[in-house]
Design a protein around this motif. Sequence first.
Motif, PDB file in Angstrom:
ATOM      1  N   ASP A  22     -62.981  57.262 -21.165  1.00  0.00           N
ATOM      2  CA  ASP A  22     -64.421  56.290 -20.521  1.00  0.00           C
ATOM      3  C   ASP A  22     -63.463  55.095 -21.569  1.00  0.00           C
ATOM      4  OD1 ASP A  22     -64.819  58.233 -17.939  1.00  0.00           O
ATOM      5  OD2 ASP A  22     -66.678  58.670 -19.448  1.00  0.00           O
TER       6      ASP A  22
ATOM      7  N   THR B 189     -62.466  51.661 -16.938  1.00  0.00           N
ATOM      8  CA  THR B 189     -62.740  52.836 -16.710  1.00  0.00           C
ATOM      9  C   THR B 189     -61.423  53.150 -15.508  1.00  0.00           C
ATOM     10  OG1 THR B 189     -64.335  53.561 -18.212  1.00  0.00           O
ATOM     11  CG2 THR B 189     -63.388  55.501 -16.881  1.00  0.00           C
ATOM     12  N   GLU B 190     -61.893  52.603 -13.887  1.00  0.00           N
ATOM     13  CA  GLU B 190     -60.918  53.104 -13.541  1.00  0.00           C
ATOM     14  C   GLU B 190     -59.243  52.153 -13.348  1.00  0.00           C
ATOM     15  OE1 GLU B 190     -63.435  51.925 -10.113  1.00  0.00           O
ATOM     16  OE2 GLU B 190     -64.864  53.650  -9.998  1.00  0.00           O
TER      17      GLU B 190
ATOM     18  N   PHE C  49     -70.160  51.754 -21.290  1.00  0.00           N
ATOM     19  CA  PHE C  49     -69.382  51.892 -20.634  1.00  0.00           C
ATOM     20  C   PHE C  49     -69.140  51.057 -19.475  1.00  0.00           C
ATOM     21  CE2 PHE C  49     -68.649  54.200 -16.427  1.00  0.00           C
ATOM     22  CZ  PHE C  49     -67.645  54.908 -16.633  1.00  0.00           C
ATOM     23  N   ASP C  50     -67.377  50.916 -19.301  1.00  0.00           N
ATOM     24  CA  ASP C  50     -67.166  49.499 -18.399  1.00  0.00           C
ATOM     25  C   ASP C  50     -66.792  50.640 -17.062  1.00  0.00           C
ATOM     26  OD1 ASP C  50     -65.646  47.680 -17.450  1.00  0.00           O
ATOM     27  OD2 ASP C  50     -65.323  46.847 -18.688  1.00  0.00           O
ATOM     28  N   LYS C  51     -67.030  50.515 -16.409  1.00  0.00           N
ATOM     29  CA  LYS C  51     -66.164  51.165 -14.774  1.00  0.00           C
ATOM     30  C   LYS C  51     -65.169  51.113 -14.033  1.00  0.00           C
ATOM     31  CE  LYS C  51     -67.482  53.093 -10.241  1.00  0.00           C
ATOM     32  NZ  LYS C  51     -68.800  52.644  -9.133  1.00  0.00           N
ATOM     33  N   ASP C  52     -65.202  49.497 -14.521  1.00  0.00           N
ATOM     34  CA  ASP C  52     -64.220  48.666 -13.712  1.00  0.00           C
ATOM     35  C   ASP C  52     -62.348  49.201 -14.543  1.00  0.00           C
ATOM     36  OD1 ASP C  52     -65.240  47.285 -11.621  1.00  0.00           O
ATOM     37  OD2 ASP C  52     -65.696  45.868 -12.604  1.00  0.00           O
TER      38      ASP C  52
END
Length: 721
Positions: A82, A233-234, A228-231
Amino acid sequence: MNRIQKFFTQIKGLLVHRFFQVLLFIILGLFAYGLMFSNVKPERVQVELFKPAEQTIRSTKTVEDTYKTEQEKEEISKQVADVYSLKKEYAKNKVDLISSIFDSAIEVNKETDPDEDHKEDEDKKETVKTDAQKVSILKEKLTDEVNKNIEESVFLALVQADEDELKIAKDSTITAVNNVMSSRIAASDVENAKKKVVEELGYMSISGDMKKASTSLARTAIIQNVFFDKDKTEEQRRKAVESVEPIRILQGQIIVEENQLVDRDVYRQLELAGFLNTESTIYPYIGLLLFIFLTFAAFYYYFYYSVSKKDNKYNQLLIFSLVFVLSMATMKTVSILADLKNSNLEYIFPGAMAAMLIKILLNDRLAVAMIILLGSYGTIIFNGDTPGNLDFSMGLYIIFGGLTAIIILSRPNFKSKVLVAGLLLSLINMAFVFSLIFIMDSHYTRMEYLYYALAAIGSGVGAAVLTMGLLPFFEAGFGILSSIKLIELANPNHPLLRKILIEAPGTYHHSVMVANLAESACEAIGSNGLLARVGSYYHDIGKTKRPHFFIENQMSEENPHDRLQPETSRDIIIAHAVDGGEMLRSHKFPKEIVDIAEQHHGTTLLKFFYHKAKKHDESTLEAAYRYPGPRAIMKEVAVIGIADSVEAAVRSMKHPTPEKIEELVSFIIQDRISDGQFDECDITMRELSIVKHSLCESLNGIFHSRIEYPEPDKLGQKVKE
């Protein structure tokens, strides 16, 4: 004309019509399609799930294993950690907040404490606020959210401290908060970060209450700054997935070994590779048909728009077709034997045979085209042990061997030494086979290496032997005068050449001289110098019937023509051309050599005997003293005719000089032009100029000036002196 020649003549008669030309190519295409049909037929295997395989199965093509590829992508995606981003603005915000709190405390103290100069005024003393009031004023300057997070003791310490102490505390607190907040602080690290800031403030030199207040404010300011950086990470996972190379089942890869259990994974791979597909596909057959159509369409275009003479064009077409059929049949036979014996017997295929035959019988261009065609078809026919439908290594082997044979036969004196060329080709074939083996990094035993070497040698020698064996049939069937045949006829031990040497030695010497002159001149204009040489050897064969009636054979004897009538002498002289043609035909000489004997004088005039007859009878017709012809059709005949006249004329000159020789050659060529002797020949004025230059160079080398040696008596006297 024998039966074979009659048969091919009839075929050539049919090929005049375009319909039969197209039909011939269709037949050749169907023949090739029939031979290669089984080689492109998709392979089917009998396997059952959870049972041992009966044979080792290799993939015949490269296909993507989508199932394993997706598995790999999922695994790679899971391995991507992540991504947490650092919020740098949090540190600045907290520093600004701490700074604002201290500044507000300093302002409150200034507002509520009067200066020393005004303390004597009793009224003004009443303006001094209590600590509780100061705290209240300070809270009003801050927001409710800030006030809620700060302990009451902190406010009290702030309002009780003087300005200098507040400034010191402010600087120390801001520095400590900034240092700690500049680092990455996850949710689980917040408590440790607060301890760290407390440690940094432990060294502050201020009062205890103020230190506690600063520590409390600093602890309040320390918060989580990594989230946490969702963008991102994706995005990282997407990049990782995109970097995954598709997992493929490669062509030639072993899917299952013999006696290996066919589990679900193996079964799935066999299905992907098309081995379990029960539906028949027509694509390989369509591809083969299209491939054959393209190759033969190109050859049809070449033959149809060929600038060769019609008869030569049809000869080329038939010879090319026969050699192609023979080569393809041989190729298929070797392929079947190799499959039956389960060995690499295909390397013994004499592919260079086709190149040698076409090179000798036709020309280099068609020889190269033939070997490229056979090499491309060989990749399909010899695909037995190769996964897929194409064996490129075998195609390279055929093409390389054929091109090597063409190059070897292009060297001087090699056309007559086909067997020697075959032996040399064998060595080169062997080297090429080993180069392929080493490039593919194959490992074999000594016996297998020996087998490959013997196969390569057999290919080269076999090509030479087959070429020598088939050449006579092609020469007889098509009336082709090959270089090998010409070299055989040029052998001094040939019966007719020995006949000339023995019965007419002067004519023999004259013929050799003419051969030297004509060969050089023909090669200078790009014509067949070897044909000119051999034709010159036999052009005066007719003189052997009455050798002493020709001046070069009289050897200081009385000239018999001095006692004969001009008409009789004319008949004897003219007859040598006709007699020569008949003699050569009776010995089954090629048509080109017969034409040279009959046409080398064309319809020229026997000037000496014509003028002699004219003196006795003014009514003598010029036509009666001309050779019957026909006039020269081939360039080689025209050159030989000029060389024949030039050699005889220069030999009769007492003191030939370069100037006299050039003048004489120019006169003879011009005389033949004005007499129309080249009207039926496609020789050009430029080529005649080149012929003239070549003849002059050769004659100057033969009749060069020599040193005049003194007479024997004078030479002896000089020696004594």
